[in-house]
Design an enzyme around this catalytic site. Sequence first.
Site, PDB file in Angstrom:
ATOM      1  N   GLN A 131       1.366  68.334   9.354  1.00 47.36           N
ATOM      2  CA  GLN A 131       2.774  66.858   7.772  1.00 47.36           C
ATOM      3  C   GLN A 131       1.787  67.405   6.213  1.00 47.36           C
ATOM      4  O   GLN A 131       0.326  67.248   6.704  1.00 47.36           O
ATOM      5  CB  GLN A 131       1.281  65.407   8.434  1.00 47.36           C
ATOM      6  CG  GLN A 131       1.729  64.333   7.369  1.00 47.36           C
ATOM      7  CD  GLN A 131       1.589  63.072   7.734  1.00 47.36           C
ATOM      8  OE1 GLN A 131       2.205  62.129   8.499  1.00 47.36           O
ATOM      9  NE2 GLN A 131       0.556  62.179   7.402  1.00 47.36           N
ATOM     10  N   GLY A 132       2.192  67.450   5.447  1.00 51.45           N
ATOM     11  CA  GLY A 132       2.410  67.607   3.842  1.00 51.45           C
ATOM     12  C   GLY A 132       2.327  66.581   2.864  1.00 51.45           C
ATOM     13  O   GLY A 132       3.139  66.489   2.370  1.00 51.45           O
ATOM     14  N   TYR A 133       1.154  65.480   3.323  1.00 50.93           N
ATOM     15  CA  TYR A 133       1.056  64.360   2.374  1.00 50.93           C
ATOM     16  C   TYR A 133      -0.348  64.692   1.770  1.00 50.93           C
ATOM     17  O   TYR A 133      -0.007  64.612   0.156  1.00 50.93           O
ATOM     18  CB  TYR A 133       0.924  63.424   3.169  1.00 50.93           C
ATOM     19  CG  TYR A 133       2.127  62.606   3.752  1.00 50.93           C
ATOM     20  CD1 TYR A 133       3.635  63.314   3.888  1.00 50.93           C
ATOM     21  CD2 TYR A 133       2.007  61.147   4.090  1.00 50.93           C
ATOM     22  CE1 TYR A 133       4.668  62.820   4.284  1.00 50.93           C
ATOM     23  CE2 TYR A 133       3.073  60.802   4.734  1.00 50.93           C
ATOM     24  CZ  TYR A 133       4.794  61.585   5.033  1.00 50.93           C
ATOM     25  OH  TYR A 133       5.009  61.345   5.094  1.00 50.93           O
ATOM     26  N   SER A 134      -1.385  64.468   2.163  1.00 50.87           N
ATOM     27  CA  SER A 134      -2.961  64.267   1.027  1.00 50.87           C
ATOM     28  C   SER A 134      -3.050  65.524   0.242  1.00 50.87           C
ATOM     29  O   SER A 134      -2.998  67.166   0.541  1.00 50.87           O
ATOM     30  CB  SER A 134      -3.736  64.278   2.220  1.00 50.87           C
ATOM     31  OG  SER A 134      -3.963  63.165   2.916  1.00 50.87           O
ATOM     32  N   GLU A 249       4.516  55.577  12.944  1.00 54.48           N
ATOM     33  CA  GLU A 249       3.071  56.160  12.878  1.00 54.48           C
ATOM     34  C   GLU A 249       2.183  55.384  13.935  1.00 54.48           C
ATOM     35  O   GLU A 249       1.618  55.511  14.780  1.00 54.48           O
ATOM     36  CB  GLU A 249       2.144  56.641  12.628  1.00 54.48           C
ATOM     37  CG  GLU A 249       0.962  57.671  12.331  1.00 54.48           C
ATOM     38  CD  GLU A 249       0.105  57.531  10.842  1.00 54.48           C
ATOM     39  OE1 GLU A 249      -0.765  59.091  11.308  1.00 54.48           O
ATOM     40  OE2 GLU A 249       0.087  57.419  10.180  1.00 54.48           O
TER      41      GLU A 249
END
Length: 398
Positions: A131-134, A249
């Site tokens: 997951q490329g979020y933060s 989620e």
Amino acid sequence: MDLTYSDEDQAFRAEVRDWLEEHLTGEWAALRGLGGAGRDHEAHDERVAWNRLLAEHGWTCVGWPQEYGGRGLSLTQQVIFHEEYAKADAPVRVNHLGEELLGPTLMAFGTPAQQERFLPRIVAVDELWAQGYSEPDAGSDLANVQTKARRDGDDWVIDGQKVWTSNAHFSQWAFVVCRTEPGSQRHHGLSFLLVPLDQSGVEVRPIEQLTGGSEFNEVFFTGARTDADLVVGAPGEGWRVAMALLGFERGVSVLAQVVGFARELDGVVDLARSNGAIDDPVLRDRLAGLKVELEVLRRQAMRGLSSAAGSDSAGPSVFKLVWADWHKRLGEVAMDVLGPAGLTTATADGDDAGYDLDRWQRLFLFARADTIYGGSDEVQRNILAERVLGLPREPKGA
């Protein structure tokens, strides 16, 4: 939510339990209990093989509709599966982000071509996802991401950095929130891209943790490319897609998490009995309190899955705050039960100059991350204050 089980549900529970008892034997028996908090690195290749065995027998993506390769189980049966899987002490599964997050998102927002391309490989555990979020300067503030993507012919070209990217070093793909409209701010101008990680424009750097593992990673995109048609939803609609994914989620897997917590608590109680710490009335009271609170957590998780509570905007934030605090306190109690032995480490050969943590020391250290990932405590409290209580928004830069 009705907490009673029908005869059909009880038969399904027996089916799950029997299958796990039959197959968690022989070469697979050694995987029991592996991959827990701070231990994602344990027997990773062997756990992938175990997950592929699950897939062969129809035990992955059990809640997905049958047309997408799942079993189409009812909510109650999904809960039963996750509970029995945790009770069997089966190894932590490797494809949570693909199965529980990206898959449902593609069903809701993906094109037929995207669904056909990716969903069967998630079911079969042929491809793993990160997951490329933060980001370093955004943290949990997803609307402040600065990673950029621009169109170049038939591709998107991506430049930027993500951080705290769980298991990116084991993954083949990442879903990445990028800013695709120059000059846009906050939640405007974002897009949700599917990006292959095995390419020259992507560098994954594992971050060594206090637990000795490297579950989290920095990911650098320098001219990385992905196909133009691998944007989920329309360009510029990334915020809507990303928020929908975060909603998935909070699915039935949280109940498996609670069952896992119960196993950890039982282990700490057993440890206290074996070393005599249970005779300390203060420790005994703390352990009893944790047990009562865990049952409340379980009921709250069940309530959060019911349709009646589905519109409760406070529920997810409250639940995240409570379980993260509970797990952190469990780690603290575990260290107190260990006593002075919890302050030292040893390598496998007994050399106490090493750094071979036991499960309780890893729990204590890793549980600090529980209050940060998945939305930090500060972010959850701001959500409750601003969106539920109607308090003034926090000043930027404060």
